[in-house]
Design an enzyme around this catalytic site. Sequence first.
Site, PDB file in Angstrom:
ATOM      1  N   SER A   1       0.927  -1.143   0.060  1.00 43.54           N
ATOM      2  CA  SER A   1       0.047   0.000   0.015  1.00 43.54           C
ATOM      3  C   SER A   1       1.020   1.195  -0.116  1.00 43.54           C
ATOM      4  CB  SER A   1      -0.939  -0.181   1.201  1.00 43.54           C
ATOM      5  OG  SER A   1      -0.139   0.109   2.470  1.00 43.54           O
ATOM      6  N   ASP A   2       1.822   1.344   0.994  1.00 42.40           N
ATOM      7  CA  ASP A   2       2.634   2.572   0.793  1.00 42.40           C
ATOM      8  C   ASP A   2       3.624   2.771  -0.110  1.00 42.40           C
ATOM      9  OD1 ASP A   2       4.119   0.474   1.915  1.00 42.40           O
ATOM     10  OD2 ASP A   2       5.140   1.672   3.513  1.00 42.40           O
ATOM     11  N   CYS A   3       4.130   1.525  -0.793  1.00 46.51           N
ATOM     12  CA  CYS A   3       5.014   1.466  -2.153  1.00 46.51           C
ATOM     13  C   CYS A   3       4.025   2.264  -3.178  1.00 46.51           C
ATOM     14  CB  CYS A   3       5.498   0.212  -2.312  1.00 46.51           C
ATOM     15  SG  CYS A   3       6.413  -0.538  -1.052  1.00 46.51           S
TER      16      CYS A   3
ATOM     17  N   GLU B 273       3.447   5.795  -2.530  1.00 39.40           N
ATOM     18  CA  GLU B 273       4.627   6.484  -2.866  1.00 39.40           C
ATOM     19  C   GLU B 273       5.017   6.812  -4.252  1.00 39.40           C
ATOM     20  OE1 GLU B 273       6.042   8.726  -0.617  1.00 39.40           O
ATOM     21  OE2 GLU B 273       5.520   7.854   1.418  1.00 39.40           O
TER      22      GLU B 273
END
Length: 763
Positions: free
Chosen positions: A486-488, A491
């Site tokens: 999710s954060d990759c 970002e």
Amino acid sequence: MWRLKLSKGDDDPWLTSFNNHTGRQFWEFDPTLGRDDQEQLLVDKARSDFVKSRYELKHSSDLLMRIQFAKKKKASEVDVPVQVKIGKGEEVSEESVVTTLQRALRFYSTLQAEDGHWPGDYAGPLFLLPFLVISLFIMEALNTILPEEHRKEIRRYLYNHQNVDGGWGLHIEGRSGMFCTALNYVTLRLIGEGMDGGDGAVSKARTWILDHGGATYIPSWGKCFLSVLGVYEWDGNNPMPPELWLLPYFLPMHPGRMWSHCRMVYLPMSYLYGKRFVGPINGLVLSLRKELYAQPYHQIDWNSARFQCCKDDMYSPHPLMQDLLWKCLNTFAEPLLMKWPLSKFRHRALRSVMQHIQHEDETTNYLCIGPVNKVLNMLCRWIETPNSLAVKRHLSRIKDYLWVAEDGMKMQGYNGSQFWDCVLAVQAIIKTNLPCEYGVMLQRAHHFIKSSQVRNESCVDWSSWYRHSSKGGWPFSTTDNGWPVSDCTAEGLKAALMLSQLPAEIGGEAIEVEKLYDAVDLILSLQNSSGGFASYELTRSPHWLEMINPAETFGDIIIDYQYVECTSAAIQGLKLFNKMHGEYRANDIESCIHKALDFIESIQLADGSWYGSWGVCYTYGTWFGITGLVAGGKTYENSSSLRKASHFLLSNQLTSGGWGESYLSSQNMMYTNIGKNKSHMVNTGWALLALIEAGQANRERGPLHRAARVLVNSQMANGDFPQQEISGVFNKNCMISYSAYRNIFPIWALGAYLNNVLRPSRD
């Protein structure tokens, strides 16, 4: 000499790839290079220097890669301005910061691969190599896959990270425990070391093991691997029934509801347990049975051993309910499942487990989600069919996990951190607002970002394999890994949008808008009802399920928890997307951000910080907490959360001017400094970025100036920044390296300081 190979398939016919091996990195030994080569002399010096200081600085500086890259660059490409130092009491000038950033960017450009990513070390845990070596030994492939030069480097690594007391910690900076001491002792013996090898280091490790009760006190993961090797009995393991995979999915304890890493490790473990597989018993295995225990092997009470765990390894003790559960399963269920007619149920479960193993292999190009399930899956496929195509493909991918530095050969915690490092580096570089220094860095990085997006679902019916949607996501490492995070993804979305705002001659051609839509769709689908975001998937089971965590060495492994980092990244990515492409799902995005903001505020700790689950630790989490709130529209004036968070950071600033948080913060769940007023460049970068985001420049600038001085003065003569203590963590207790952070965050923080503090009117 060792050579780092990038984005190559190395002519191996068994390799497969989704994007022609973009981002792949592996080391090969080249015997043709002479010992009198200048590069070899630099390598020897780096290794010698590491040995001299290995008890003080336990983290390698990734010098073999840096030496190799420096040799490839022309002198004009690595020329840097004269180094700047700011004396005590001197003001930090715009000129000094610009010069420091120019030097940093020019150096960091030399480390970029042609395909756009920045390769680097992502290791630190000390239990990964033993898992690989034991599996290869059982498969009789140890000498083939890890020839003498590899084993020499493995010995170097293990001896370099052996503690003074003779043991090994869970990670390179940890205190000794039975888990890694017993496993690394076995590893050294399997790769050819005698009982007194390493100038007595092996004997010293054996003494540590016996003084702490012997290998019956190894934690559960160690019990499993030693059982497969034949130096521990399966009767000494708590049950890992494969039948769990046949339970109805609505039950909270169904493996499909667990965190992806957890279920993908216990999936092959349950196969090995269900078959009670034991590798070939030879003289070395029989000798290890004598070496690892304080009493004769045949006299060990294996039933009692199931519950034994060395106190130095015990991080997550089993609650009484869990021990009662294992006892019931072991006493009643297992004997029945091993006998006809219920043995048919066991065989059916094993077939189902193998199907899931095969699916994981094929959808990840045999890399698998991580190193533990990688070697376990490989072993299971070998047990099923020793000479199969699957085994060949598994063996071909081992080198993707191995990394060589001045401290030796280590096994990484993933097949690298390529994408994560790249998207953070892009944001750091852009934040400097020094386009004349960008060179072709951003164009290459943009190419890598576009090439790394997952373009298709992992399979037609992904829900039947307990997977979340993949299309549009970005992974932590490479597309071939096959698991978006999710954060990759958030970002990656943010970095792609920032690059699209730059002129094409600087940032390259913009990504297609449809690909951005895919990323947004995936991010929105990952939000939980609480408003928070977990890592790979939605949170599928309640928190109380953590009570059945069988891994004594780790915390928070059973479910996919919701994190401040993932939630903050989602807010930032979606907010920027909405600003640039407001025509697409605007209402959904607005609702998502509103709920995410509420979630971040709800999990703020009483002291104003946030716990960062993937970085050491409260400084990292607080940076994400602040940036998420600010991106969502909160200000220092209207948000008590931002005021509390700023106070937390300011109250922990050292008199040296920086921040220096220890990994013990994560382990003990309490903010802890490294000590001796020592600043850590990565921690200082996080804190400086967070305070600037929170509007500290509009109040008292002194703390910002002091932090910037620390970063400027820490820069090395060649433009690099020093490698300091380890700065990553997973599952609360195991630290891991993010070697690129030493470059990324000083650049990012100084860029923000330059453009938001020293010359805000030009930003």
